[in-house]
Design an enzyme around this catalytic site. Structure first.
Site, short mmCIF file in Angstrom:
data_model
loop_
_atom_site.label_atom_id
_atom_site.label_comp_id
_atom_site.label_asym_id
_atom_site.label_seq_id
_atom_site.Cartn_x
_atom_site.Cartn_y
_atom_site.Cartn_z
N ASP A 104 14.68 51.95 26.33
CA ASP A 104 14.78 51.79 24.88
C ASP A 104 13.79 50.73 24.42
O ASP A 104 13.86 49.58 24.86
CB ASP A 104 16.21 51.39 24.50
CG ASP A 104 16.39 51.18 23.00
OD1 ASP A 104 15.54 51.66 22.23
OD2 ASP A 104 17.38 50.54 22.61
N ASP A 106 12.85 48.91 21.05
CA ASP A 106 13.38 48.70 19.70
C ASP A 106 12.46 47.77 18.93
O ASP A 106 12.15 46.67 19.39
CB ASP A 106 14.79 48.10 19.78
CG ASP A 106 15.53 48.18 18.46
OD1 ASP A 106 14.88 48.11 17.41
OD2 ASP A 106 16.77 48.32 18.48
N ASP A 303 14.72 47.07 26.24
CA ASP A 303 16.08 46.53 26.26
C ASP A 303 16.62 46.68 27.69
O ASP A 303 16.89 47.80 28.14
CB ASP A 303 16.96 47.31 25.28
CG ASP A 303 18.37 46.73 25.17
OD1 ASP A 303 18.81 46.04 26.11
OD2 ASP A 303 19.02 46.98 24.14
#
Length: 399
Positions: A104, A106, A303
């Site tokens: 991920d 972000d 992440d």
């Protein structure tokens, strides 16, 4: 904006958003991408106005899954990266069979300098939404109640998306270059809000436990690279800061060794040059500190909790994100990908909204720069502002 579109009657924000989501799942079912071995996955979803996630669900087919999305109209839909023998049982009884490798990226974790210019403060005391502060504003104070604390609503700009794309390109090169994963097994998705997700469909990585995945995250992030790996070694004796250069026998031709060598403009014949660099940095400790900073800058900002969690439920491809109303969609060409067009898939039925602050965004090639208190917008734009917390649905009369 499309002309002649029907008007949607909505009395609450949830009604308007839910209606748009239901239409999407009914008309765009082909966008849903269930994972492989669907019957071995755990599914979960969030409900509009609900608290907590409905979990431990299982579906035998894509049709059964889509039917549930149309009838339940969830705000967010998730699917496990893990495979289980019994996906509907409690976690300790599911019998874990392995998990796909997921990542991920972000935008909020990138801390880009442009963010304050398109970040709307929301007063923690009274909920008043203020426009983005000017560069001269040094301290937040609510114009209504004088409150000093605020949360922030961020509308990603083109620079934000490019920042996330940069990290995505870097991660893709690590996965296919350093790790040698077949490009066909690395699937890139826009997250539906402000970032990118990666799904690695490679059976070789499914058995990895959390610690092995944590080690992989450390490698990708450039954490913990030894100075010795690029040829800088502590000199024997009492002074731990003295160093000498001896390149590794395996050379500097791959992985982090090559990245650092290219950055320092050295190769295995550059003993004198590297010795001078170490001396300029003040010895072994100074060089190691410089190396740590260099690799963190060159590494990928992902992440770690997402990748290391082998029981993660991850946003399912093709579903809508309640933080924006945009869809999590596959990205085939990251250079040309425009999330505000390619992931903006809701309909254009008119929805009347009441704006909480002057707001602007570009969706489907149209600029929406709304300064008045109320406006009638296509559903995709209205839902975007509502999901971002910058608008609420206003009751209208159907026409």
């Amino acid at each position: 904006m499309s002309k002649g579109a029907p008007t949607t009657t909505a009395t609450t924000a949830n009604d308007a958003v839910r209606a748009a989501f239901r239409e999407y799942y009914f008309k765009q079912a082909k966008m849903i991408e269930p994972p492989g071995d669907v019957e071995k996955r755990e599914f979960g979803y969030m409900q509009f106005g609900g608290h907590g996630m409905v979990r431990h669900l299982s579906f035998k087919s894509t049709g059964e899954l889509v039917a549930t999305l149309i009838t339940q109209v969830p705000s967010d839909v998730y699917c496990s990266n893990a495979l289980y023998r019994f996906p509907t049982l409690a976690m300790q009884e599911k019998q874990w069979l392995g998990a796909d490798l997921i990542f991920d990226i972000d935008g909020k974790d990138l801390h880009l300098p442009c963010v304050p210019s398109h970040s709307y403060p929301v007063c923690a005391n009274c909920g008043h939404v203020s426009p983005p502060p000017s560069s001269d504003d040094k301290e937040y104070a609510c114009s209504v109640c004088g409150g000093k604390k605020a949360e922030h609503i961020v509308i990603p700009c083109a620079k934000c998306i490019e920042g996330s794309k940069k990290e995505a390109r870097r991660l893709y090169e690590f996965l296919t270059g350093d790790l040698g994963i077949d490009r066909q097994n690395v699937h890139t998705y826009f997250s539906g809000n402000n970032g990118f997700h990666f799904h690695v469909q490679d059976d070789a990585y499914r058995p990895l436990d959390s610690q092995a995945r944590s080690d992989l995250v450390g490698y990708l992030a450039g954490i913990g690279l030894l100075a010795e790996s690029v040829g800088v070694r502590r000199s024997p004796g009492g002074d731990n800061n003295l160093a000498f250069v001896k390149f590794p026998r395996s050379g500097l031709g791959s992985g982090w060794r090559k990245k650092v060598a290219d950055k320092l403009k050295i190769d295995t014949t550059s003993t004198l040059r590297l010795t001078n660099i170490v001396r300029e940095k003040g010895g072994y400790a100074g060089f190691k500190a410089e190396l740590d900073a260099m690799t963190r800058e060159m590494g990928v900002r992902i992440d770690p909790q997402v990748t290391t969690d082998v029981h993660r439920v991850f946003r399912m491809p093709g579903t809508l994100n309640s933080k924006s109303g945009l869809a999590k969609v596959r990205v085939s060409d990251i250079e040309s990908f425009d999330p505000f067009t390619d992931a903006c898939l809701l309909g254009d039925a008119k929805v009347k909204v009441r704006l909480k602050a002057h707001a602007k965004v570009r969706l489907k090639g149209e600029n929406y720069n709304i300064s008045k208190e109320t406006a009638e917008l296509p559903a995709y734009a209205a839902v975007y502002f509502i999901c971002k917390g910058l608008a609420e649905a206003a009751a209208t009369t159907a026409t």
